[in-house]
Design a protein around this motif. Structure first.
Motif, PDB file in Angstrom:
ATOM      1  N   LEU A   2      70.554 -31.183  52.718  1.00  0.00           N
ATOM      2  CA  LEU A   2      69.007 -30.668  53.547  1.00  0.00           C
ATOM      3  C   LEU A   2      69.637 -31.120  55.125  1.00  0.00           C
ATOM      4  O   LEU A   2      70.233 -32.181  55.382  1.00  0.00           O
ATOM      5  CB  LEU A   2      68.002 -31.592  53.143  1.00  0.00           C
ATOM      6  N   GLN A   3      69.184 -30.637  56.027  1.00  0.00           N
ATOM      7  CA  GLN A   3      69.374 -30.581  57.408  1.00  0.00           C
ATOM      8  C   GLN A   3      68.173 -30.389  58.139  1.00  0.00           C
ATOM      9  O   GLN A   3      67.308 -29.383  58.001  1.00  0.00           O
ATOM     10  CB  GLN A   3      70.234 -30.024  57.909  1.00  0.00           C
ATOM     11  N   VAL A   4      67.712 -31.264  58.953  1.00  0.00           N
ATOM     12  CA  VAL A   4      66.327 -31.116  59.891  1.00  0.00           C
ATOM     13  C   VAL A   4      66.706 -31.000  61.137  1.00  0.00           C
ATOM     14  O   VAL A   4      67.726 -31.235  61.624  1.00  0.00           O
ATOM     15  CB  VAL A   4      65.532 -32.597  59.756  1.00  0.00           C
ATOM     16  N   PRO A   9      73.355 -33.187  59.003  1.00  0.00           N
ATOM     17  CA  PRO A   9      72.812 -32.835  57.618  1.00  0.00           C
ATOM     18  C   PRO A   9      72.919 -34.275  56.846  1.00  0.00           C
ATOM     19  O   PRO A   9      73.549 -35.345  57.354  1.00  0.00           O
ATOM     20  CB  PRO A   9      74.091 -32.074  57.369  1.00  0.00           C
ATOM     21  N   THR A  10      72.099 -34.556  55.937  1.00  0.00           N
ATOM     22  CA  THR A  10      71.953 -35.612  54.747  1.00  0.00           C
ATOM     23  C   THR A  10      73.094 -35.342  53.811  1.00  0.00           C
ATOM     24  O   THR A  10      72.759 -34.673  52.797  1.00  0.00           O
ATOM     25  CB  THR A  10      70.760 -35.538  54.295  1.00  0.00           C
ATOM     26  N   MET A  28      73.561 -22.207  55.451  1.00  0.00           N
ATOM     27  CA  MET A  28      72.192 -22.477  54.925  1.00  0.00           C
ATOM     28  C   MET A  28      71.736 -21.307  54.088  1.00  0.00           C
ATOM     29  O   MET A  28      72.355 -20.081  54.126  1.00  0.00           O
ATOM     30  CB  MET A  28      71.222 -22.449  56.314  1.00  0.00           C
ATOM     31  N   LEU A  46      63.366 -27.327  58.296  1.00  0.00           N
ATOM     32  CA  LEU A  46      64.182 -27.843  57.258  1.00  0.00           C
ATOM     33  C   LEU A  46      65.102 -26.828  56.675  1.00  0.00           C
ATOM     34  O   LEU A  46      64.389 -25.715  56.133  1.00  0.00           O
ATOM     35  CB  LEU A  46      63.468 -28.508  56.298  1.00  0.00           C
ATOM     36  N   PHE A  48      68.160 -25.968  53.703  1.00  0.00           N
ATOM     37  CA  PHE A  48      69.065 -26.274  52.630  1.00  0.00           C
ATOM     38  C   PHE A  48      70.250 -25.619  52.532  1.00  0.00           C
ATOM     39  O   PHE A  48      70.312 -24.290  52.784  1.00  0.00           O
ATOM     40  CB  PHE A  48      68.246 -25.622  51.522  1.00  0.00           C
ATOM     41  N   ASP A  50      74.220 -24.926  51.538  1.00  0.00           N
ATOM     42  CA  ASP A  50      75.093 -24.915  50.143  1.00  0.00           C
ATOM     43  C   ASP A  50      76.404 -24.177  50.434  1.00  0.00           C
ATOM     44  O   ASP A  50      76.404 -22.767  50.257  1.00  0.00           O
ATOM     45  CB  ASP A  50      73.990 -23.978  49.209  1.00  0.00           C
ATOM     46  N   ILE A  57      66.722 -21.995  45.163  1.00  0.00           N
ATOM     47  CA  ILE A  57      65.550 -22.425  45.913  1.00  0.00           C
ATOM     48  C   ILE A  57      64.528 -21.602  44.991  1.00  0.00           C
ATOM     49  O   ILE A  57      64.519 -20.592  44.981  1.00  0.00           O
ATOM     50  CB  ILE A  57      65.253 -22.149  47.316  1.00  0.00           C
TER      51      ILE A  57
END
Length: 271
Positions: A2-4, A9-10, A28, A46, A48, A50, A57
């Motif tokens: 995930l990235q805000v 990114p986390t 994304m 936010l 996602f 991949d 999703i």
């Protein structure tokens, strides 16, 4: 991952130096989720990410009671069944035990190398049929499923911290690399590989012996998994047809080549 917007990114374990806060981010999915703070009116974005394009999703009204989550089996750490229930679930099946461990409707989260590690510690051959297992073997499987999963999670899946006597530390390379795995007697272990349920399975010949309950007419492995330890999702049917077509075309031209893995990668249409 995930990235805000405005942040890095986390990543699961470690954020690489090349990580970027660019927006919209690379890899994304098809949309960016906007979250509005009703008190301030501020909006956070936010995304996602991949890179392998294997994720999904889903919008669900009740995620825990809807597929795919509702169809998952037990969690080996959070909801491991008691031995009696586990034994009943195993012995009523006739498939190879390795295939059952990989079945996410049976046990959720057990992947290819985890299943092999469980079988190694339990001393069970990956091709053994479930309904041929003795009670003491089922008990070992019950114990080792919890042990392997809890040990891996305790170190955040950092394989450098896995015990040295784990098969994981020595299984890679399919015999092309020397390993140092030892038997309890101190003698070198013999690691062999066999395809079960379309997946490459590593086992120690001296400890996981064939004692019956194996069907030698097992279906052949799929074209994309016969020589791989990968946990990638299998190719879709149309992709397998493409691979076969490529091989057939090359055969007609009498050209001897290796499996066109690079070409397949470029053609693959992962979902």
């Amino acid at each position: 991952m995930l990235q805000v917007k405005g942040q890095l990114p986390t990543y699961y374990r470690k954020t690489p130096k090349t990580a970027s806060s660019d927006w919209p981010p690379r890899f994304m999915k098809a949309f960016i989720l906007h979250l509005k703070n009703e008190a301030t009116g501020g909006i956070s974005e936010l995304a996602f990410l991949d890179a392998r394009r294997l994720g999904r999703i889903r919008l669900c009204a009740s995620p825990l009671t809807e597929p795919p989550i509702s169809t998952l089996g037990f969690d080996p750490i959070l909801s491991m069944p008691v031995l009696t229930d586990f034994q009943t679930a195993v012995l009523r099946r006739s498939c190879p035990i390795k295939a059952l461990l990989l079945d996410q409707s049976f046990s959720a989260g057990v992947g290819n190398w985890v299943a092999d590690e469980i079988l190694y510690h339990a001393g069970v051959h990956p091709e053994r049929r479930c309904n041929t297992l003795a009670p003491f073997e089922v008990q070992k499987l019950h114990e080792q499923t919890q042990y392997v999963c809890k040990t891996a999670v305790a170190v955040n899946a950092d394989d450098t911290k896995f015990p040295e006597n784990w098969l994981f530390k020595h299984r890679w390379g399919k015999g092309k690399k020397k390993h140092t795995l030892l038997l309890p007697s101190g003698e070198p272990a013999t690691i062999k590989w066999v395809t079960v349920g379309g997946r490459t399975s590593a086992y120690v010949a001296e400890l996981q012996q064939v004692t019956g309950g194996i069907n030698e007419s097992e279906d052949p492995p799929s074209v994309n998994q016969s020589d791989s330890d990968s946990d990638l999702t299998p190719l879709e049917e149309e992709e397998e047809i493409t691979i076969v077509a490529i091989k057939a075309k090359r055969t007609r031209k009498n050209v001897v080549t290796a499996t066109p893995s690079k070409r397949v990668t470029k053609r693959s249409k992962f979902f």
